[in-house]
Each structure stands twice: as structure tokens, then as C-alpha cells.
Motif scaffolding. Structure first.
Motif, PDB file in Angstrom:
ATOM      1  N   LEU A 225       0.830  -1.201   0.000  1.00 38.04           N
ATOM      2  CA  LEU A 225       0.000   0.000   0.000  1.00 38.04           C
ATOM      3  C   LEU A 225       0.867   1.255   0.000  1.00 38.04           C
ATOM      4  CD1 LEU A 225      -2.686  -1.091   2.623  1.00 38.04           C
ATOM      5  CD2 LEU A 225      -2.941  -1.031   0.137  1.00 38.04           C
ATOM      6  N   LEU A 226       1.729   1.340   0.969  1.00 34.35           N
ATOM      7  CA  LEU A 226       2.561   2.533   1.115  1.00 34.35           C
ATOM      8  C   LEU A 226       3.891   2.143   1.742  1.00 34.35           C
ATOM      9  CD1 LEU A 226      -0.169   4.922   2.560  1.00 34.35           C
ATOM     10  CD2 LEU A 226       1.051   5.322   0.421  1.00 34.35           C
ATOM     11  N   LEU A 227       4.945   2.816   1.311  1.00 34.31           N
ATOM     12  CA  LEU A 227       6.269   2.649   1.907  1.00 34.31           C
ATOM     13  C   LEU A 227       6.716   4.010   2.418  1.00 34.31           C
ATOM     14  CD1 LEU A 227       8.999   1.104   2.347  1.00 34.31           C
ATOM     15  CD2 LEU A 227       9.626   1.888   0.060  1.00 34.31           C
ATOM     16  N   ILE A 228       7.088   4.081   3.686  1.00 39.42           N
ATOM     17  CA  ILE A 228       7.588   5.331   4.263  1.00 39.42           C
ATOM     18  C   ILE A 228       9.053   5.138   4.627  1.00 39.42           C
ATOM     19  CG2 ILE A 228       7.256   7.109   6.004  1.00 39.42           C
ATOM     20  CD1 ILE A 228       4.549   6.042   6.577  1.00 39.42           C
ATOM     21  N   GLN A 229       9.901   5.981   4.068  1.00 39.01           N
ATOM     22  CA  GLN A 229      11.307   5.954   4.447  1.00 39.01           C
ATOM     23  C   GLN A 229      11.456   6.558   5.837  1.00 39.01           C
ATOM     24  OE1 GLN A 229      13.574   4.834   2.271  1.00 39.01           O
ATOM     25  NE2 GLN A 229      12.669   4.987   0.233  1.00 39.01           N
ATOM     26  N   SER A 230      12.530   6.216   6.527  1.00 37.06           N
ATOM     27  CA  SER A 230      12.701   6.688   7.905  1.00 37.06           C
ATOM     28  C   SER A 230      12.796   8.209   7.989  1.00 37.06           C
ATOM     29  CB  SER A 230      13.944   6.058   8.531  1.00 37.06           C
ATOM     30  OG  SER A 230      15.094   6.441   7.800  1.00 37.06           O
ATOM     31  N   SER A 231      13.207   8.842   6.908  1.00 33.98           N
ATOM     32  CA  SER A 231      13.342  10.301   6.909  1.00 33.98           C
ATOM     33  C   SER A 231      12.026  11.011   6.609  1.00 33.98           C
ATOM     34  CB  SER A 231      14.382  10.721   5.868  1.00 33.98           C
ATOM     35  OG  SER A 231      13.991  10.257   4.589  1.00 33.98           O
ATOM     36  N   GLN A 232      10.994  10.245   6.278  1.00 35.01           N
ATOM     37  CA  GLN A 232       9.706  10.846   5.917  1.00 35.01           C
ATOM     38  C   GLN A 232       8.754  10.813   7.103  1.00 35.01           C
ATOM     39  OE1 GLN A 232       8.980   8.180   2.568  1.00 35.01           O
ATOM     40  NE2 GLN A 232       9.317   9.890   1.150  1.00 35.01           N
ATOM     41  N   ARG A 233       7.768  11.713   7.073  1.00 39.61           N
ATOM     42  CA  ARG A 233       6.767  11.738   8.134  1.00 39.61           C
ATOM     43  C   ARG A 233       5.455  11.118   7.664  1.00 39.61           C
ATOM     44  NH1 ARG A 233       8.055  13.376  13.158  1.00 39.61           N
ATOM     45  NH2 ARG A 233       5.895  13.974  13.478  1.00 39.61           N
ATOM     46  N   GLU A 234       5.184  11.187   6.351  1.00 40.09           N
ATOM     47  CA  GLU A 234       3.957  10.580   5.857  1.00 40.09           C
ATOM     48  C   GLU A 234       4.029  10.324   4.359  1.00 40.09           C
ATOM     49  OE1 GLU A 234       1.333  14.022   7.082  1.00 40.09           O
ATOM     50  OE2 GLU A 234       0.493  13.592   5.106  1.00 40.09           O
ATOM     51  N   GLN A 235       3.113   9.459   3.936  1.00 46.62           N
ATOM     52  CA  GLN A 235       2.957   9.144   2.519  1.00 46.62           C
ATOM     53  C   GLN A 235       1.470   9.018   2.235  1.00 46.62           C
ATOM     54  OE1 GLN A 235       4.622   8.714  -0.236  1.00 46.62           O
ATOM     55  NE2 GLN A 235       6.776   8.557   0.337  1.00 46.62           N
ATOM     56  N   THR A 236       1.091   9.422   1.030  1.00 47.15           N
ATOM     57  CA  THR A 236      -0.325   9.375   0.665  1.00 47.15           C
ATOM     58  C   THR A 236      -0.492   8.669  -0.666  1.00 47.15           C
ATOM     59  OG1 THR A 236      -0.791  11.427   1.849  1.00 47.15           O
ATOM     60  CG2 THR A 236      -2.352  10.772   0.143  1.00 47.15           C
ATOM     61  N   SER A 237      -1.578   7.886  -0.740  1.00 48.40           N
ATOM     62  CA  SER A 237      -1.939   7.248  -1.994  1.00 48.40           C
ATOM     63  C   SER A 237      -3.456   7.150  -2.030  1.00 48.40           C
ATOM     64  CB  SER A 237      -1.308   5.861  -2.113  1.00 48.40           C
ATOM     65  OG  SER A 237      -1.733   5.214  -3.288  1.00 48.40           O
ATOM     66  N   GLY A 238      -4.065   8.000  -2.854  1.00 43.02           N
ATOM     67  CA  GLY A 238      -5.519   7.978  -2.937  1.00 43.02           C
ATOM     68  C   GLY A 238      -6.180   8.274  -1.603  1.00 43.02           C
ATOM     69  N   ARG A 239      -7.026   7.347  -1.161  1.00 46.87           N
ATOM     70  CA  ARG A 239      -7.720   7.522   0.125  1.00 46.87           C
ATOM     71  C   ARG A 239      -6.885   7.094   1.329  1.00 46.87           C
ATOM     72  NH1 ARG A 239     -11.393   4.191   0.885  1.00 46.87           N
ATOM     73  NH2 ARG A 239     -11.020   2.767  -0.853  1.00 46.87           N
ATOM     74  N   LEU A 240      -5.670   6.661   1.086  1.00 44.33           N
ATOM     75  CA  LEU A 240      -4.816   6.174   2.166  1.00 44.33           C
ATOM     76  C   LEU A 240      -3.746   7.199   2.509  1.00 44.33           C
ATOM     77  CD1 LEU A 240      -4.157   2.527   0.898  1.00 44.33           C
ATOM     78  CD2 LEU A 240      -6.001   3.337   2.386  1.00 44.33           C
ATOM     79  N   ASN A 241      -3.507   7.324   3.824  1.00 48.88           N
ATOM     80  CA  ASN A 241      -2.430   8.180   4.294  1.00 48.88           C
ATOM     81  C   ASN A 241      -1.743   7.473   5.440  1.00 48.88           C
ATOM     82  OD1 ASN A 241      -1.562  10.293   6.543  1.00 48.88           O
ATOM     83  ND2 ASN A 241      -1.324  11.292   4.568  1.00 48.88           N
ATOM     84  N   ALA A 242      -0.436   7.287   5.322  1.00 52.10           N
ATOM     85  CA  ALA A 242       0.323   6.659   6.392  1.00 52.10           C
ATOM     86  C   ALA A 242       1.278   7.675   6.989  1.00 52.10           C
ATOM     87  CB  ALA A 242       1.096   5.457   5.864  1.00 52.10           C
ATOM     88  N   SER A 243       1.324   7.717   8.313  1.00 51.20           N
ATOM     89  CA  SER A 243       2.250   8.609   8.995  1.00 51.20           C
ATOM     90  C   SER A 243       3.255   7.793   9.787  1.00 51.20           C
ATOM     91  CB  SER A 243       1.490   9.546   9.932  1.00 51.20           C
ATOM     92  OG  SER A 243       0.917   8.814  10.991  1.00 51.20           O
TER      93      SER A 243
END
Lengths: 110, 118
Positions: A47-65
Motif C-alpha cells: 500500500l505505502l512505503l515510508i522511508q525513515s526520513s519521511q513523516r507521511e505518505q499518501t496514496s488515494g484515500r490512504l495516508n500513512a504517517s
């Protein structure tokens, strides 16, 4: 020893609701964290990949923090649909290992 | 672009036998990881191969082994099967791997091989 916990283990909500799935991990020295969904008897879909340097990622209706220092990640699903019904797994990766949470089994009621 | 393929999809073996599972990664992907999924333990990391070399290894006994070929295809072998080895075995591929190696890439999973040991 690294551990990953996902809360809640199961969740049933009516269609259209916004919802939050939680993932916590010990040892904040992760390199990245990935969220997956798994449909019964099938493999995993990224669904989503967040690198350690990132705070969030978004894809469509999904948001990962990701809050690395506190060892937490959340997956936010907006306007849930019956097709979102699945098990959602988070997986932080450390230098030499990846550990999956046990998942949150999500059921969206039509 | 074809996804990750695993063969066979289903397998039934007898305790004490050995088994070989195969995984073909997405074209261009050089990293292949293997996982075991059971209802009790969830998804557990077995090992990761990159450019024909095992790069990371999970906490599994030596009965579990693998290899990767020059075309990035990978095989996993389990010797002296035990009842507890019954599980869904998943493989995943990524461009360069995850974690500390180069830039992290997403993992793409195959459909899995369902192994039943009787």
C-alpha cells in the motif's frame, strides 16, 4: 529485541467512515516501514512505503504517517468502502530484519 | 509487467520428506525475500537474496535454505519436513532490497505456495 504490535486486532465499521489503524514498534532505529493489505488466502499487496526520513505518505484515500522517535505509525483510510475489507499489516525494517505485525482485520459493513 | 510468480501454488508432503519452492521475481528486480505465514506466528522473515548472495537471514533452523540464480529467480528448500512447517510460503521481490541497502524499495509479493505436511 524488536517487536511490532498492531491495534486493534479486528475492526468493523459502516461504509463511508474514516478510520485509523495503529502500528507500534520497539527500537526506533528503523530504515523504513511498509503497509500491506492481505485478502484471505492471498499474498500481500503493498500500500505505502515510508522511508525513515519521511513523516507521511499518501496514496488515494490512504495516508500513512510515521513517528520514528515514538515508535508509531498510523494508516488512515478515508471514506471506507466494502472493497477495503482485508487484513492490514505493517512491517518496519531494521538493518538486518523485517518484522510484520499480526495485522488488523478490517470489515466494512455495506 | 508480470508480477511475482510462485510455483507450485499448492503442495502436500509427508513428514520427513523435503520440498523445493520456486519464485520468479518481477523483471529487473534483484532482491528476493522469503516469508513463512502461519495462523499462530503470523508472517515471519526467512531470508533475503540479492545478486545470488544471501544477505539477511531470519531465525529459522538450518533445514530451511535457499538460493538465487543469475536471472534472480530463487528457490527455497525445506528438508526433513515437520508438521509445523505447514504454512503459506510467500516470496517478495524488490529492485535493490529494503532496510540499509541502497535506497529502500517497495516489496512486491507473489500469491504464495500453500504447503501442507501430513
Amino acid at each position: 529485541k524488536q517487536e511490532v504490535t498492531q491495534i486493534p486486532a479486528a475492526l468493523s465499521v459502516p461504509e463511508g467512515e474514516n478510520l485509523v489503524l495503529n502500528c507500534s514498534f520497539t527500537d526506533s532505529a528503523i530504515y523504513n516501514l511498509q503497509w500491506f493489505r492481505q485478502d484471505p488466502g492471498k499474498g500481500l499487496t503493498s500500500l505505502l512505503l515510508i522511508q525513515s526520513s519521511q513523516r507521511e505518505q499518501t496514496s488515494g484515500r490512504l495516508n500513512a504517517s510515521l513517528d520514528k522517535s515514538s515508535g508509531r505509525s498510523t494508516l488512515y483510510i478515508a471514506a471506507s468502502q466494502p472493497g477495503d475489507s482485508a487484513t492490514y499489516l505493517c512491517a518496519p525494517w531494521w538493518e538486518d530484519k523485517i518484522i510484520f505485525g499480526k495485522g488488523t482485520r478490517l470489515h466494512i459493513l455495506p | 509487467k508480470a508480477g511475482v510468480t510462485q510455483t507450485p501454488r499448492y503442495l502436500i508432503k509427508t513428514r520427513g520428506q523435503q520440498v523445493t519452492l520456486s519464485c520468479s521475481p518481477i523483471s529487473g528486480h534483484r532482491s528476493v525475500s522469503w516469508y513463512q505465514q502461519t495462523p499462530g506466528q503470523g508472517l515471519q522473515f526467512l531470508f533475503e537474496y540479492f545478486s545470488e548472495t544471501q544477505r539477511n537471514k531470519g531465525n529459522f533452523p538450518g533445514r530451511f535454505s535457499g538460493r538465487q540464480f543469475s536471472n534472480s529467480r530463487s528457490e527455497m528448500n525445506v528438508s526433513t519436513l515437520e508438521l509445523g512447517d505447514s504454512a503459506l510460503y510467500l516470496c517478495a521481490s524488490s529492485l535493490t532490497g529494503t532496510g540499509a541497502f541502497l535506497s529502500a524499495n517497495e516489496q512486491y509479493f507473489g500469491p504464495g505456495t500453500r504447503l501442507t505436511v501430513t
